[in-house]
Design an enzyme around this catalytic site. Structure first.
Site, mmCIF file in Angstrom:
data_model
loop_
_atom_site.group_PDB
_atom_site.id
_atom_site.type_symbol
_atom_site.label_atom_id
_atom_site.label_comp_id
_atom_site.label_asym_id
_atom_site.label_seq_id
_atom_site.Cartn_x
_atom_site.Cartn_y
_atom_site.Cartn_z
ATOM 1 N N GLU A 101 -0.081 -11.780 2.086
ATOM 2 C CA GLU A 101 -0.034 -10.240 2.042
ATOM 3 C C GLU A 101 -1.080 -9.874 1.076
ATOM 4 O O GLU A 101 -1.606 -10.263 0.118
ATOM 5 C CB GLU A 101 1.330 -9.945 1.166
ATOM 6 N N ASP A 102 -1.593 -8.406 1.104
ATOM 7 C CA ASP A 102 -2.073 -7.867 0.164
ATOM 8 C C ASP A 102 -1.525 -7.535 -1.010
ATOM 9 O O ASP A 102 -1.924 -8.060 -2.403
ATOM 10 C CB ASP A 102 -2.767 -6.395 0.694
ATOM 11 N N ASP A 105 5.190 -5.102 -3.787
ATOM 12 C CA ASP A 105 5.286 -4.094 -4.375
ATOM 13 C C ASP A 105 6.860 -3.739 -4.434
ATOM 14 O O ASP A 105 7.410 -4.534 -5.544
ATOM 15 C CB ASP A 105 4.613 -2.745 -3.791
ATOM 16 N N PHE A 155 -1.587 2.102 -9.292
ATOM 17 C CA PHE A 155 -2.311 2.335 -7.763
ATOM 18 C C PHE A 155 -3.505 1.777 -7.685
ATOM 19 O O PHE A 155 -4.479 2.501 -8.234
ATOM 20 C CB PHE A 155 -1.956 3.451 -7.305
ATOM 21 N N ARG A 168 -10.723 0.572 1.533
ATOM 22 C CA ARG A 168 -10.229 -0.902 1.722
ATOM 23 C C ARG A 168 -11.584 -1.590 1.849
ATOM 24 O O ARG A 168 -11.404 -2.803 1.466
ATOM 25 C CB ARG A 168 -9.697 -0.868 3.369
HETATM 26 P P1 IMP Z 1 6.291 -3.216 -0.598
HETATM 27 O O1 IMP Z 1 7.150 -3.115 0.991
HETATM 28 O O2 IMP Z 1 6.961 -1.983 -1.207
HETATM 29 O O3 IMP Z 1 6.396 -4.282 -1.269
HETATM 30 O O4 IMP Z 1 4.964 -2.566 -0.296
HETATM 31 C C1 IMP Z 1 3.926 -3.356 0.308
HETATM 32 C C2 IMP Z 1 2.636 -2.350 0.838
HETATM 33 O O5 IMP Z 1 2.616 -1.305 0.068
HETATM 34 C C3 IMP Z 1 1.350 -3.322 0.633
HETATM 35 O O6 IMP Z 1 1.474 -4.176 1.797
HETATM 36 C C4 IMP Z 1 0.535 -2.226 0.695
HETATM 37 O O7 IMP Z 1 0.198 -1.594 1.805
HETATM 38 C C5 IMP Z 1 1.254 -0.960 0.077
HETATM 39 N N1 IMP Z 1 0.796 -0.807 -1.384
HETATM 40 C C6 IMP Z 1 1.719 -1.137 -2.631
HETATM 41 N N2 IMP Z 1 1.227 -0.925 -3.746
HETATM 42 C C7 IMP Z 1 -0.073 -0.625 -3.373
HETATM 43 C C8 IMP Z 1 -1.165 -0.194 -4.183
HETATM 44 O O8 IMP Z 1 -1.104 -0.274 -5.433
HETATM 45 N N3 IMP Z 1 -2.368 0.284 -3.561
HETATM 46 C C9 IMP Z 1 -2.539 0.329 -2.175
HETATM 47 N N4 IMP Z 1 -1.480 0.007 -1.379
HETATM 48 C C10 IMP Z 1 -0.219 -0.343 -1.836
HETATM 49 MG MG MG Z 2 -0.335 -3.430 3.400
#
Ligand code: IMP
Ligand code: MG
Length: 182
Positions: A101-102, A105, A155, A168
């Site tokens: 995963e990137d 969050d 962010f 990206r």
């Molecule tokens: P989660 O489901 O809330 O954990 O979100 C995961 C996804 O939200 C990641 O795969 C990202 O695509 C996006 N995301 C969360 N934080 C950031 C950030 O700081 N910058 C860019 N994308 C983010």
């Molecule tokens: Mg993502």
């Protein structure tokens, strides 16, 4: 579109150095494991995955797969429900699976996908590698086995991560200044 000011949080060199450490750890842990499958979560993880896999050394070759998931719209806040624009995987039942995963969050995307894989393929092992972890933002509990960098509630963009599909391609990780994404 105007030029937003982007401050560097981690330089390309810092990222590459950390990736080598992570890959060494993963290589060690996966020594005895048969035919590991690495699944990248598009789009954000493609840059991290591309760099990471080139440093992983396992006795057996890796199988690389991709899915596309999203929980963000164009905004900087997670929408709460996980979209699955592309979820095609071959039969990888009972394999060792490493999800890449990137960023984790809220944890919703990772939790959704790990549960999906568990239910669909009953993997022999299932681990998660994330380039970034934002533990203070967690809404659902998720354990990240391999974390590149643990960051504050900022962010970030670059190195695969976007703001409304921009940035990206940046080779470093940045924080937007003077922009809505600050
Ligand atoms: P989660 O489901 O809330 O954990 O979100 C995961 C996804 O939200 C990641 O795969 C990202 O695509 C996006 N995301 C969360 N934080 C950031 C950030 O700081 N910058 C860019 N994308 C983010
Ligand atoms: Mg993502």
């Amino acid at each position: 579109m105007g030029q937003a000011k982007i401050d560097t949080l981690y330089s390309s060199e810092q990222i590459q150095a950390r990736i080598k450490e992570l890959a060494a750890e993963i290589s060690k842990d996966y020594q005895g494991m048969e035919k590991p499958v690495v699944i990248g979560v598009m789009k954000g993880a493609i840059v991290f995955l591309a760099d990471l896999i080139r440093h992983i050394k396992t006795p057996e070759p890796l199988q690389i797969e991709f899915v596309r998931l999203s929980s963000y719209g164009a905004a900087t806040e997670s929408s709460g429900n996980v979209q699955t624009p592309y979820l095609e995987l071959p039969n990888i039942s009972h394999r060792h699976i490493l999800v890449v995963e990137d960023i984790v969050d809220s944890g919703r995307t990772a939790k959704f996908f790990l549960e999906y894989l568990q239910g669909q393929f009953a993997p022999k092992s299932l681990r998660l590698a994330a380039f970034l972890d934002k533990p203070s933002r967690r809404v659902v509990p998720v354990d990240v086995d391999y974390v590149g960098f643990s960051i504050e509630d900022l962010f970030v963009v670059g190195y695969g991560l976007d703001y409304a599909e921009n940035y990206r391609e940046l080779p470093f990780l940045g924080v937007m200044k003077n922009g809505v994404a600050e």
